[in-house]
Each structure stands twice: as C-alpha cells, then as structure tokens.
Design a protein around this motif. Structure first.
Motif, PDB file in Angstrom:
ATOM      1  N   VAL A   1       0.692  -1.127  -0.039  1.00 16.75           N
ATOM      2  CA  VAL A   1       0.148   0.051  -0.104  1.00 16.75           C
ATOM      3  C   VAL A   1       1.097   1.118   0.065  1.00 16.75           C
ATOM      4  O   VAL A   1       1.804   1.496   0.873  1.00 16.75           O
ATOM      5  N   SER A   2       0.712   1.956  -1.234  1.00 19.70           N
ATOM      6  CA  SER A   2       1.640   3.268  -1.203  1.00 19.70           C
ATOM      7  C   SER A   2       1.161   4.233   0.054  1.00 19.70           C
ATOM      8  O   SER A   2       0.057   4.529   0.399  1.00 19.70           O
ATOM      9  N   GLU A   3       2.448   4.801   0.571  1.00 26.82           N
ATOM     10  CA  GLU A   3       2.330   5.932   1.609  1.00 26.82           C
ATOM     11  C   GLU A   3       2.669   7.177   0.994  1.00 26.82           C
ATOM     12  O   GLU A   3       2.661   7.921   1.726  1.00 26.82           O
ATOM     13  N   SER A   4       3.450   7.062  -0.137  1.00 29.19           N
ATOM     14  CA  SER A   4       3.890   8.221  -0.600  1.00 29.19           C
ATOM     15  C   SER A   4       2.873   8.976  -1.680  1.00 29.19           C
ATOM     16  O   SER A   4       3.092   9.963  -2.068  1.00 29.19           O
ATOM     17  N   GLY A   5       1.850   8.287  -2.119  1.00 24.40           N
ATOM     18  CA  GLY A   5       0.855   8.721  -3.130  1.00 24.40           C
ATOM     19  C   GLY A   5       1.307   8.310  -4.558  1.00 24.40           C
ATOM     20  O   GLY A   5       0.625   8.652  -5.522  1.00 24.40           O
TER      21      GLY A   5
ATOM     22  N   ASP B   1      -0.082  -2.723  -8.349  1.00 28.51           N
ATOM     23  CA  ASP B   1      -1.158  -3.221  -7.687  1.00 28.51           C
ATOM     24  C   ASP B   1      -2.258  -1.833  -7.486  1.00 28.51           C
ATOM     25  O   ASP B   1      -3.540  -2.235  -7.274  1.00 28.51           O
ATOM     26  N   ASP B   2      -1.700  -0.793  -7.075  1.00 20.08           N
ATOM     27  CA  ASP B   2      -2.641   0.410  -6.964  1.00 20.08           C
ATOM     28  C   ASP B   2      -3.297   0.829  -8.097  1.00 20.08           C
ATOM     29  O   ASP B   2      -4.644   1.034  -7.906  1.00 20.08           O
TER      30      ASP B   2
ATOM     31  N   ARG C   1     -10.189  -1.004 -11.089  1.00 13.14           N
ATOM     32  CA  ARG C   1     -11.394  -1.873 -10.648  1.00 13.14           C
ATOM     33  C   ARG C   1     -12.701  -1.093 -10.293  1.00 13.14           C
ATOM     34  O   ARG C   1     -13.609  -1.202 -10.686  1.00 13.14           O
ATOM     35  N   ILE C   2     -12.046  -0.039  -9.266  1.00 15.29           N
ATOM     36  CA  ILE C   2     -13.115   0.852  -8.805  1.00 15.29           C
ATOM     37  C   ILE C   2     -13.706   1.827  -9.983  1.00 15.29           C
ATOM     38  O   ILE C   2     -14.855   1.969  -9.933  1.00 15.29           O
TER      39      ILE C   2
ATOM     40  N   LEU D   1      -7.763  11.412  -5.315  1.00 11.60           N
ATOM     41  CA  LEU D   1      -8.275  10.790  -3.835  1.00 11.60           C
ATOM     42  C   LEU D   1      -7.083  10.034  -3.514  1.00 11.60           C
ATOM     43  O   LEU D   1      -6.416   9.906  -2.453  1.00 11.60           O
ATOM     44  N   PHE D   2      -6.455   9.324  -4.536  1.00  7.30           N
ATOM     45  CA  PHE D   2      -5.213   8.433  -4.254  1.00  7.30           C
ATOM     46  C   PHE D   2      -4.085   9.228  -3.595  1.00  7.30           C
ATOM     47  O   PHE D   2      -3.339   9.094  -2.822  1.00  7.30           O
TER      48      PHE D   2
END
Length: 68
Positions: free
Chosen positions: A6-10, A15-16, A22-23, A50-51
């Motif tokens: 899971v990216s914490e940097s944006g 995978d992100d 998908r969304i 948002l991401f």
C-alpha cells in the motif's frame, strides 16, 4: 501471509493502479458512463486525486467517486 503493498507516498504502483481501475470500471458501469467520454476522464482524474491525497481504501475511494 504477505501483506499487499500500500503506497504511503501517493505514488501508484501496479497493484494500486489495478485497484483504481477496478473501482473506476465499477463506478462507470453503475453510472452508465461511457469509457473514453469526458465524464469518464473526470472520474479517472478524481480517482487519482483521492489516491494522491492519501486515500488508499477501496471502499472509501468507491464511496467518494459515487458521491457518497
């Protein structure tokens, strides 16, 4: 069990991007948005915003894109 990245940097990793796609596809289908339309483009931009703002949860992104 290996925890998915899971990216914490944006930064969006493969995978992100798959999650965002998908969304995006689900929301487009639900709202009858034609892929390639200006509305679809706006939706994709909003998903990336948002991401980039640090929102990584699938439900939260989906809810926000649906206007909830």
């Amino acid at each position: 069990m290996i925890k998915p990245h899971v990216s914490e940097s944006g930064l969006a990793y493969p995978d992100d991007l798959a999650l965002l796609k998908r969304i995006y596809d689900q929301v487009c289908e639900e709202r009858g948005i034609v892929i390639g339309s200006s509305e679809a483009s706006d939706l994709g931009i909003e998903a990336m915003k948002l991401f980039s703002a640090g929102i990584f949860d699938e439900r939260t992104i989906g809810r926000r894109l649906r206007g909830g």
